[in-house]
Structure formats: structure tokens, C-alpha cells
Write an enzyme that holds these catalytic residues in place. Sequence first.
Site, PDB file in Angstrom:
ATOM      1  N   LYS A  49     -22.268  21.359  65.800  1.00  0.00           N
ATOM      2  CA  LYS A  49     -22.838  20.170  65.154  1.00  0.00           C
ATOM      3  C   LYS A  49     -23.591  19.272  66.128  1.00  0.00           C
ATOM      4  O   LYS A  49     -24.439  18.474  65.720  1.00  0.00           O
ATOM      5  CB  LYS A  49     -21.747  19.364  64.457  1.00  0.00           C
ATOM      6  N   HIS A 177      -8.497  15.204  69.999  1.00  0.00           N
ATOM      7  CA  HIS A 177      -9.780  14.721  70.512  1.00  0.00           C
ATOM      8  C   HIS A 177      -9.526  13.363  71.145  1.00  0.00           C
ATOM      9  O   HIS A 177      -9.019  12.460  70.487  1.00  0.00           O
ATOM     10  CB  HIS A 177     -10.815  14.604  69.390  1.00  0.00           C
ATOM     11  N   GLU A 255     -13.993  22.040  73.651  1.00  0.00           N
ATOM     12  CA  GLU A 255     -15.088  22.031  72.674  1.00  0.00           C
ATOM     13  C   GLU A 255     -16.183  21.025  73.068  1.00  0.00           C
ATOM     14  O   GLU A 255     -16.300  19.958  72.468  1.00  0.00           O
ATOM     15  CB  GLU A 255     -14.563  21.680  71.279  1.00  0.00           C
TER      16      GLU A 255
END
Length: 265
Positions: A49, A177, A255
Site C-alpha cells: 500500500k 505496529h 513490513e
Amino acid sequence: MMTERVRDFLARNPDLEPPFLVLDLDEVKKRYQTLAAEMPFADIYYAVKANPARPILALLAGLGSCFDCASPREVRDVLDLGVAPSRISYGNTIKKDADIRTVWDLGIDLLAFDCEEELEKLARMTPGARVFCRIVVDNTGADWPLSRKFGCEPEIATDLMLMARDRGLVPYGLSFHVGSQQMNPLSFNSAIATATGVMGALRAKGVHLGMLNLGGGLPAHYDRAVPALANYGAVIKAALAEADLDGGLRQIIVEPGRYMVADAG
């Protein structure tokens, strides 16, 4: 931040009609190689994304990257490059039934969730899938905290992973995250400790997780200096070494999103 190649391109093409985006793929390659060198213990799953342009995906695929996708379109774009489904995760925690069915049919069997409702969807439509639960961790130090957007409290994650096992799914791992554009490398210390606590609680109930997903958060340069990537790698390596993982952890995932592409454009 702008690379010399981008400056040169703009100088040679003064009449381009805006808006347009110019990216230096050599910078993307350098970012990937630097991350691989600083965190050799982690599998790199590029967060599609951040920028799904085909040249970027093709470059990273050729370098051996894995990919984290958030939509069936992103999954198809990566698969079209010859990337094996085993190198793709579906990290979107809020999924339409049709999207779950589509990515499952495309061979994706590593999927995220963060609540009972999403877990029930996965149990119904992806029997036997490997699932990972996203937990909330402290986002202090991030320019864009995400702790109110995704994730569940750690104690809830323990219950959810037990439910996953009982509903025929494979409770594979946890993710977190630390917040987008995280400027404090030490944020990973507390996040890994939180995840370790959940893993210990699950081990006590007979569930041994095999994966820890460290998420994104690695910063790009905007209007101020950012810590060196080596600082993040050292903190994460030390935190993992100190964590009580019981020797059963088979995979660490990171990520990167903006880290990989923002400084290239």
C-alpha cells in the site's frame, strides 16, 4: 530528500505536466539491501500500500522480497510478477467476505485479524489457514500513532488465538505496529516485550506460536534527521535475544512501507 538521479531527470524534463511522481529505483534497491543487511534475522514483507507501482514491485520481487497486501488487487499485482503465494501475507484486519474468499482462492493462507468477528469470518471461509493476531502496543515517539486504529489488547489476543485453534485455524503468530514514522528505536523494546508476554500466556495453554511480525514504522527523511537504521536493527536484535521465546519462533517479519520508497521520490 531528493536523489541526484531524480534531480537530473527533472532538470532534463522541465516541461512535464504536473502532477507526476518520479522515483529512483536505485534508491529503493539500496533501501532493501540495507534493511536486509541490518536485520538479517527478519523476512522482509514490503507493505504494498505504500506504493504499488509495478516497477517497484518487480524490483523488490527480483531482490527476493516478500509482500504484505491489503486488497485482492494488490495480491493479484504481486502474483502477476511470478511471486509465490507463500511469499505473500494478507495483513488487512478488516476484510469483506468476498475479499477473504478471493485471496484464499488465490492461494494466500497467512492472514491477519484483531477481533472475534474477523476470526469467525476466517474460520468459516479459510479453514486451516495460518492466522496472526495484531495487538496494540505503545506508539509513543511516532509521528502518526496507529494504536487507536488497529489491534486488540494483549489479554484479548490470548483468548482470540485459543479460539482460532478451537475453530480449526492455525494460530501462527502475532503482529504489532509501533506507529508510522517511529522516531524512537527503543519503541520496539516494549512492543516485543508485550508480544512475548502473550506468547508466554499461550504456551502455558499449549499453543506455541511460530511467528512474530514487527510491522512497519521505520522512518523516512522529511524535514528533519531520523535515527540510523542500524539503531533500529540493534535494538530489535537485542530485544529478541532477551525475549522468552522458548526457542519455538520460526519466523520474524518486518513490513517496511515508507522506509522503502519515500526517500526514492
